[in-house]
Design a protein around this motif. Structure first.
Motif, PDB file in Angstrom:
ATOM      1  N   THR A   1       0.821  -1.208   0.000  1.00 51.96           N
ATOM      2  CA  THR A   1       0.000   0.000   0.000  1.00 51.96           C
ATOM      3  C   THR A   1       0.857   1.261   0.000  1.00 51.96           C
ATOM      4  O   THR A   1       2.059   1.218   0.305  1.00 51.96           O
ATOM      5  N   GLY A   2       0.223   2.370  -0.351  1.00 49.15           N
ATOM      6  CA  GLY A   2       0.868   3.692  -0.242  1.00 49.15           C
ATOM      7  C   GLY A   2       2.046   3.876  -1.185  1.00 49.15           C
ATOM      8  O   GLY A   2       2.211   3.173  -2.189  1.00 49.15           O
ATOM      9  N   THR A   3       2.887   4.818  -0.832  1.00 47.44           N
ATOM     10  CA  THR A   3       4.016   5.200  -1.686  1.00 47.44           C
ATOM     11  C   THR A   3       5.087   4.113  -1.781  1.00 47.44           C
ATOM     12  O   THR A   3       5.922   4.142  -2.674  1.00 47.44           O
ATOM     13  N   THR A   4       5.066   3.172  -0.877  1.00 47.71           N
ATOM     14  CA  THR A   4       6.036   2.062  -0.914  1.00 47.71           C
ATOM     15  C   THR A   4       5.472   0.813  -1.587  1.00 47.71           C
ATOM     16  O   THR A   4       6.074  -0.270  -1.492  1.00 47.71           O
ATOM     17  N   PHE A   5       4.352   0.961  -2.244  1.00 47.80           N
ATOM     18  CA  PHE A   5       3.678  -0.193  -2.866  1.00 47.80           C
ATOM     19  C   PHE A   5       4.650  -1.021  -3.698  1.00 47.80           C
ATOM     20  O   PHE A   5       4.753  -2.243  -3.530  1.00 47.80           O
ATOM     21  N   PHE A   6       5.398  -0.404  -4.591  1.00 42.14           N
ATOM     22  CA  PHE A   6       6.252  -1.151  -5.518  1.00 42.14           C
ATOM     23  C   PHE A   6       7.567  -1.607  -4.891  1.00 42.14           C
ATOM     24  O   PHE A   6       8.307  -2.390  -5.501  1.00 42.14           O
ATOM     25  N   ASP A   7       7.837  -1.161  -3.664  1.00 43.36           N
ATOM     26  CA  ASP A   7       9.051  -1.623  -2.981  1.00 43.36           C
ATOM     27  C   ASP A   7       8.972  -3.105  -2.628  1.00 43.36           C
ATOM     28  O   ASP A   7      10.008  -3.741  -2.368  1.00 43.36           O
ATOM     29  N   ASN A   8       7.774  -3.615  -2.605  1.00 42.01           N
ATOM     30  CA  ASN A   8       7.574  -5.019  -2.248  1.00 42.01           C
ATOM     31  C   ASN A   8       7.660  -5.957  -3.460  1.00 42.01           C
ATOM     32  O   ASN A   8       7.413  -7.161  -3.332  1.00 42.01           O
ATOM     33  N   PHE A   9       8.014  -5.399  -4.636  1.00 45.08           N
ATOM     34  CA  PHE A   9       8.047  -6.182  -5.876  1.00 45.08           C
ATOM     35  C   PHE A   9       9.414  -6.134  -6.534  1.00 45.08           C
ATOM     36  O   PHE A   9      10.149  -5.141  -6.429  1.00 45.08           O
ATOM     37  N   ASN A  10       9.722  -7.212  -7.248  1.00 44.22           N
ATOM     38  CA  ASN A  10      10.851  -7.234  -8.169  1.00 44.22           C
ATOM     39  C   ASN A  10      10.337  -6.952  -9.577  1.00 44.22           C
ATOM     40  O   ASN A  10       9.227  -7.380  -9.949  1.00 44.22           O
ATOM     41  N   TYR A  11      11.149  -6.248 -10.376  1.00 43.94           N
ATOM     42  CA  TYR A  11      10.780  -5.933 -11.756  1.00 43.94           C
ATOM     43  C   TYR A  11      11.401  -6.972 -12.699  1.00 43.94           C
ATOM     44  O   TYR A  11      12.608  -7.175 -12.696  1.00 43.94           O
ATOM     45  N   PHE A  12      10.521  -7.607 -13.454  1.00 44.12           N
ATOM     46  CA  PHE A  12      10.994  -8.554 -14.462  1.00 44.12           C
ATOM     47  C   PHE A  12      11.554  -7.758 -15.638  1.00 44.12           C
ATOM     48  O   PHE A  12      10.940  -6.790 -16.101  1.00 44.12           O
ATOM     49  N   GLU A  13      12.699  -8.158 -16.168  1.00 51.94           N
ATOM     50  CA  GLU A  13      13.347  -7.412 -17.242  1.00 51.94           C
ATOM     51  C   GLU A  13      13.577  -8.309 -18.449  1.00 51.94           C
ATOM     52  O   GLU A  13      14.042  -9.436 -18.317  1.00 51.94           O
ATOM     53  N   GLY A  14      13.272  -7.775 -19.651  1.00 50.10           N
ATOM     54  CA  GLY A  14      13.573  -8.502 -20.872  1.00 50.10           C
ATOM     55  C   GLY A  14      12.341  -8.834 -21.685  1.00 50.10           C
ATOM     56  O   GLY A  14      11.261  -8.244 -21.518  1.00 50.10           O
TER      57      GLY A  14
ATOM     58  N   VAL B   1       5.735  -6.801 -12.653  1.00 45.57           N
ATOM     59  CA  VAL B   1       6.307  -6.835 -11.302  1.00 45.57           C
ATOM     60  C   VAL B   1       5.866  -8.115 -10.603  1.00 45.57           C
ATOM     61  O   VAL B   1       4.753  -8.606 -10.815  1.00 45.57           O
ATOM     62  N   GLU B   2       6.744  -8.666  -9.749  1.00 48.73           N
ATOM     63  CA  GLU B   2       6.501  -9.917  -9.038  1.00 48.73           C
ATOM     64  C   GLU B   2       6.830  -9.718  -7.567  1.00 48.73           C
ATOM     65  O   GLU B   2       7.919  -9.241  -7.231  1.00 48.73           O
ATOM     66  N   SER B   3       5.908 -10.105  -6.695  1.00 48.10           N
ATOM     67  CA  SER B   3       6.124  -9.884  -5.266  1.00 48.10           C
ATOM     68  C   SER B   3       7.348 -10.643  -4.770  1.00 48.10           C
ATOM     69  O   SER B   3       7.624 -11.764  -5.201  1.00 48.10           O
ATOM     70  N   LYS B   4       8.076 -10.013  -3.875  1.00 41.64           N
ATOM     71  CA  LYS B   4       9.270 -10.646  -3.310  1.00 41.64           C
ATOM     72  C   LYS B   4       8.900 -11.816  -2.402  1.00 41.64           C
ATOM     73  O   LYS B   4       9.683 -12.763  -2.244  1.00 41.64           O
ATOM     74  N   THR B   5       7.722 -11.751  -1.814  1.00 43.76           N
ATOM     75  CA  THR B   5       7.246 -12.832  -0.947  1.00 43.76           C
ATOM     76  C   THR B   5       6.482 -13.851  -1.776  1.00 43.76           C
ATOM     77  O   THR B   5       5.678 -13.495  -2.644  1.00 43.76           O
ATOM     78  N   GLN B   6       6.740 -15.124  -1.511  1.00 46.38           N
ATOM     79  CA  GLN B   6       6.003 -16.208  -2.166  1.00 46.38           C
ATOM     80  C   GLN B   6       5.056 -16.862  -1.166  1.00 46.38           C
ATOM     81  O   GLN B   6       5.341 -16.913   0.032  1.00 46.38           O
ATOM     82  N   TYR B   7       3.962 -17.380  -1.686  1.00 46.19           N
ATOM     83  CA  TYR B   7       2.885 -17.879  -0.827  1.00 46.19           C
ATOM     84  C   TYR B   7       2.501 -19.309  -1.204  1.00 46.19           C
ATOM     85  O   TYR B   7       2.618 -19.721  -2.358  1.00 46.19           O
ATOM     86  N   ASP B   8       2.026 -20.041  -0.187  1.00 45.38           N
ATOM     87  CA  ASP B   8       1.519 -21.400  -0.380  1.00 45.38           C
ATOM     88  C   ASP B   8       0.009 -21.494  -0.150  1.00 45.38           C
ATOM     89  O   ASP B   8      -0.594 -22.537  -0.417  1.00 45.38           O
ATOM     90  N   ASN B   9      -0.585 -20.451   0.371  1.00 46.76           N
ATOM     91  CA  ASN B   9      -2.031 -20.382   0.615  1.00 46.76           C
ATOM     92  C   ASN B   9      -2.332 -19.004   1.180  1.00 46.76           C
ATOM     93  O   ASN B   9      -1.428 -18.178   1.327  1.00 46.76           O
TER      94      ASN B   9
ATOM     95  N   ILE C   1       1.754 -11.360  -9.189  1.00 43.06           N
ATOM     96  CA  ILE C   1       2.288 -10.730 -10.389  1.00 43.06           C
ATOM     97  C   ILE C   1       1.263  -9.778 -10.990  1.00 43.06           C
ATOM     98  O   ILE C   1       0.069 -10.110 -11.070  1.00 43.06           O
ATOM     99  N   VAL C   2       1.743  -8.598 -11.410  1.00 44.49           N
ATOM    100  CA  VAL C   2       0.932  -7.644 -12.159  1.00 44.49           C
ATOM    101  C   VAL C   2       1.726  -7.289 -13.412  1.00 44.49           C
ATOM    102  O   VAL C   2       2.909  -6.946 -13.332  1.00 44.49           O
ATOM    103  N   ASN C   3       1.075  -7.379 -14.558  1.00 42.54           N
ATOM    104  CA  ASN C   3       1.751  -7.002 -15.798  1.00 42.54           C
ATOM    105  C   ASN C   3       0.744  -6.550 -16.846  1.00 42.54           C
ATOM    106  O   ASN C   3      -0.467  -6.789 -16.708  1.00 42.54           O
ATOM    107  N   ILE C   4       1.268  -5.908 -17.902  1.00 46.68           N
ATOM    108  CA  ILE C   4       0.469  -5.616 -19.094  1.00 46.68           C
ATOM    109  C   ILE C   4       1.278  -6.107 -20.288  1.00 46.68           C
ATOM    110  O   ILE C   4       2.256  -5.471 -20.703  1.00 46.68           O
ATOM    111  N   ASP C   5       0.882  -7.242 -20.798  1.00 51.65           N
ATOM    112  CA  ASP C   5       1.506  -7.806 -21.982  1.00 51.65           C
ATOM    113  C   ASP C   5       0.827  -7.202 -23.216  1.00 51.65           C
ATOM    114  O   ASP C   5      -0.281  -6.636 -23.121  1.00 51.65           O
TER     115      ASP C   5
END
Length: 411
Positions: free
Chosen positions: A124-137, A191-199, A361-365
């Motif tokens: 949330t907020g201004t740090t929203f994207f700090d929690n994600f890695n940016y996929f490149e390529g 963008v892909e979240s740095k945290t991974q989830y199992d449920n 993951i959030v993206n626009i292909d």
């Protein structure tokens, strides 16, 4: 006493006479005693074979005929009778045993007992994207894009956040005369979240969905390094003009089927989630036209709620004016939300083994396997790649806007 024959003949002779039936009769024979005549024999002997009283001869017996066998005694059944009896028995067995078993099987459904959820992560907020890695390529799904790193995305203003919103968009600055141009793909972000989830229970506040010819946006969960082994959950997905609503889909390895009892308001598209079937269409569920695109955005969007647990995966979609109060109060209880938009029960799919270690993951292909594959039927001009490369102004509505993402864990 003396003897007398009324028709006397010489001694030792018999006199007969013929009656009307041409049978011989005995002549009456008489004796006389002192008291007069006594008739000892008079008239003809009885005719035992006369037409008036004929006794038929006994029937002739067929010595080869056997006594008839009782039908109810199996000892006398022939092979054909046994075959018929066995067939009837099998039919009865199927009706009595197999049919009820199949009915029970068809009505199996997991027990979605209410769980107590508590907040684990918040984006949330201004740090929203700090929690994600940016996929490149280049895009793994063969999209006509260049996914840029965070620094480039910030420079091009493709991702930015404020206290109440986070935006992710497609570049609209590069045109046909630009150097470099977009002839090999347009700039976009994944963008892909740095945290991974199992449920967990995931609450996504979605204010605006991207749309436009050539676009293929998605909000989803996946393990990018182990696809499809660890599964994929598509929460929001649409292509091109996105006029037919939101689609929610699972993609898996083999042995994950949704040809079972499901409780949902959405329309089933496919039941086999296995990625090699139906050109990797997955087992999708489609909702109403106003759940994505122009109509959805005009209503200020809403909330997507994903519950992922061993019993199954369910997705609810709430319009802005119908968000449950327990979500707004940050104490969500899916058991009170009614029928889900999409239901993926574990009846014929082991959820825990097919889905794990997933990032948000959030993206626009752009174009790619999906949007490009149906582009010719979408009512869009030219062909997908030419249109994307040469029309930057066409992507002014190709952006995501989010409020906050909340992830709850069961306690």
């Amino acid at each position: 006493m003396g003897w007398e024959n009324s028709n006397y003949q010489a001694p030792g002779s018999r006199t007969t006479r013929t009656n009307r039936t041409n049978r011989t009769e005995l002549t009456p024979f008489q004796v006389r005693d002192s008291n007069g005549q006594v008739e000892l024999l008079s008239g003809s002997p009885p005719d035992y074979y006369s037409s008036e009283r004929q006794i038929p001869p006994p029937p002739r017996r067929n010595m080869t005929q056997q006594p008839s066998a009782p039908w109810w005694n199996p000892r006398y059944w022939r092979k054909r009778t046994w075959a018929i009896a066995v067939t009837i028995f099998i039919i009865i067995l199927v009706i009595v045993i197999v049919v009820p078993v199949e009915v029970v099987k068809a009505n199996r459904y997991p027990d979605y007992t209410a769980l107590n959820y508590s907040l684990a992560d918040e984006y949330t907020g201004t740090t929203f994207f700090d929690n994600f890695n940016y996929f490149e390529g280049y895009d793994p799904a063969e999209g006509f894009v260049h996914y840029v790193p965070q620094a480039r995305a910030t420079q091009l203003n493709l991702t930015y956040a404020s206290s109440d919103s986070a935006v992710l968009r497609v570049d609209t600055s590069v045109g046909p005369s630009s150097v470099p141009d977009a002839s090999t793909g347009r700039f976009s972000v994944r963008v892909e979240s740095k945290t991974q989830y199992d449920n967990g229970l995931f609450i996504f506040d979605v204010k605006h969905t991207p749309y436009g010819c050539g676009t293929w946006p998605a909000l989803w969960l996946v393990d990018s390094n182990n696809w499809p082994t660890n599964g994929e959950i598509d929460v929001m997905e649409a292509v091109n003009q996105a006029s037919d609503g939101n689609q929610m889909t699972l993609h898996t390895t083999d042995n994950c089927q949704m040809n079972v009892k499901r409780i949902m308001s959405g329309t089933n598209l496919n039941t086999n989630c296995y990625n090699v079937t139906n050109d990797n269409a997955g087992c999708g569920v489609k909702t109403a036209a106003d759940t994505y695109g122009t109509a959805y955005n005009d209503a200020q969007g809403g909330v997507m709620a994903l519950e992922w647990r061993d019993e199954g995966i369910r997705v609810w979609q709430f319009g802005r004016s119908s968000i449950p109060s327990d979500i707004s109060a940050r104490s969500p209880d899916p058991s009170t939300w009614g029928t889900a938009s999409a239901d993926f029960p574990n009846t014929n799919c082991d959820i825990s083994s097919h889905f794990r270690n997933q990032s948000i993951i959030v993206n626009i292909d752009l174009c790619g396997q999906y949007a490009g594959g149906v582009y010719a039927d979408s009512g869009c001009p030219s062909n997908c790649t030419d249109y994307v490369a040469n029309n930057p102004d066409a992507f002014t509505n190709a952006f995501w806007e989010f409020g906050a993402f909340e992830v709850y864990k069961a306690s």
